[in-house]
Write an enzyme that holds these catalytic residues in place. Structure first.
Site, short mmCIF file in Angstrom:
data_model
loop_
_atom_site.label_atom_id
_atom_site.label_comp_id
_atom_site.label_asym_id
_atom_site.label_seq_id
_atom_site.Cartn_x
_atom_site.Cartn_y
_atom_site.Cartn_z
CB SER A 19 -6.48 -0.22 -8.69
OG SER A 19 -6.16 -1.46 -8.12
N1 LIG Z 1 -4.33 -7.33 -0.48
C1 LIG Z 1 -4.81 -6.83 -1.75
C2 LIG Z 1 -4.96 -5.34 -1.64
C3 LIG Z 1 -5.72 -4.74 -2.78
C4 LIG Z 1 -6.02 -3.27 -2.53
O1 LIG Z 1 -5.62 -2.70 -1.51
N2 LIG Z 1 -6.71 -2.66 -3.48
C5 LIG Z 1 -7.14 -1.28 -3.32
C6 LIG Z 1 -7.12 -0.56 -4.64
S1 LIG Z 1 -5.44 -0.47 -5.26
C7 LIG Z 1 -8.56 -1.30 -2.79
O2 LIG Z 1 -9.49 -1.29 -3.54
N3 LIG Z 1 -8.68 -1.36 -1.47
C8 LIG Z 1 -9.93 -1.42 -0.80
C9 LIG Z 1 -9.76 -2.01 0.57
O3 LIG Z 1 -8.64 -2.40 0.93
O4 LIG Z 1 -10.77 -2.10 1.27
C10 LIG Z 1 -3.82 -7.22 -2.86
O5 LIG Z 1 -2.70 -7.65 -2.55
O6 LIG Z 1 -4.15 -7.12 -4.03
#
Ligand SMILES: N[C@@H](CCC(=O)N[C@@H](CS)C(=O)NCC(=O)O)C(=O)O
Length: 229
Positions: A19
């Site tokens: 991730s």
């Molecule tokens: N807006 C968050 C996004 C985080 C994200 O998209 N993480 C992914 C893994 S890299 C996830 O687990 N997404 C699940 C989802 O968006 O429901 C950030 O900036 O950190």
């Protein structure tokens, strides 16, 4: 500001090296250890398990979201000063190959050599999310361990441990713990304030975390810390 009673606020970060947003959150919290009165606890877990149990799926599976994410990651990496580069074969490296063996290795490190947990995790992120290198083969994992300063004989021993029920179960348990806190993706950051656990999803919710624990957000690169790279 310290938590009630003058003790540090426990902040846990549940992460997986597959991730990229976890890497951003991890580095920023590592910096804030020097600015905020927090005890930062690294909790290596398995994103695939979280997705499966919650019925969620990686954001890139929705084409428009995937397109946006590629741009977002580039902008965030620059802003957060983390040397993140998107692998050329995103689907192959990230979705198809995944991170199970790497996360089991990190779990073995956590269980037996926790002083190497931070650098080993970082080196595996450097491989997949900066240099577009493999993180699934034994030699790739050993190379990351070596870069992190883990003596070679010890790294071999930890690699052998990754197929034991102890390591597999520990990774499962940590993933279940993240789910118990309400995680559906990563990074999942949990702050413990006055006996209550507050879950924050994403590397972009750390300002809000600061607000909840009574600490000031000073941007992704606070002055008291220097980016490590
Ligand atoms: N807006 C968050 C996004 C985080 C994200 O998209 N993480 C992914 C893994 S890299 C996830 O687990 N997404 C699940 C989802 O968006 O429901 C950030 O900036 O950190």
């Amino acid at each position: 500001m310290a938590a009630a009673g003058g003790s540090k606020t426990l902040v846990e970060i549940f992460y997986d090296v597959v991730s990229p947003y976890s890497w951003l959150g991890f580095e920023v919290l590592c910096r804030y250890r020097h600015n905020w009165s927090i005890e930062l606890r690294f909790r290596p877990a398995f994103l695939g398990g979280i997705m499966k149990e919650t019925g969620n799926q990686p954001p890139a599976m929705v084409p428009k979201r995937g397109e946006y994410m590629m741009k977002d990651i580039k902008r965030m990496a620059k802003y957060y000063q983390v040397p993140l580069q998107i692998p050329k074969d995103f689907v192959g490296s990230v979705i198809r190959k995944g991170s199970l063996s790497a996360m089991r290795f990190i779990t073995a490190v956590d269980m037996t050599q926790p002083q190497f947990l931070e650098p080993v995790s970082r080196e595996l992120w450097m491989r997949i999310w900066s240099r577009d290198e493999d993180i699934t083969q034994p030699e790739s994992i050993l190379a990351a361990a070596g870069e992190a300063g883990l003596p070679s004989a010890l790294a071999q021993k930890l690699l052998a441990m990754t197929s034991t029920p102890e390591v597999k179960n520990r990774l499962k348990e940590t993933t279940e713990e993240a789910l118990k806190y309400g995680a559906f993706g990563m990074p999942a950051v949990v702050a413990h304030v006055n006996g209550e656990a507050h879950l924050f999803f994403g590397s972009d919710r750390l300002e809000l975390l600061g607000k909840v624990i009574g600490e000031k957000w000073l941007g992704p690169v606070p002055a008291a810390s220097k980016p490590r790279m």
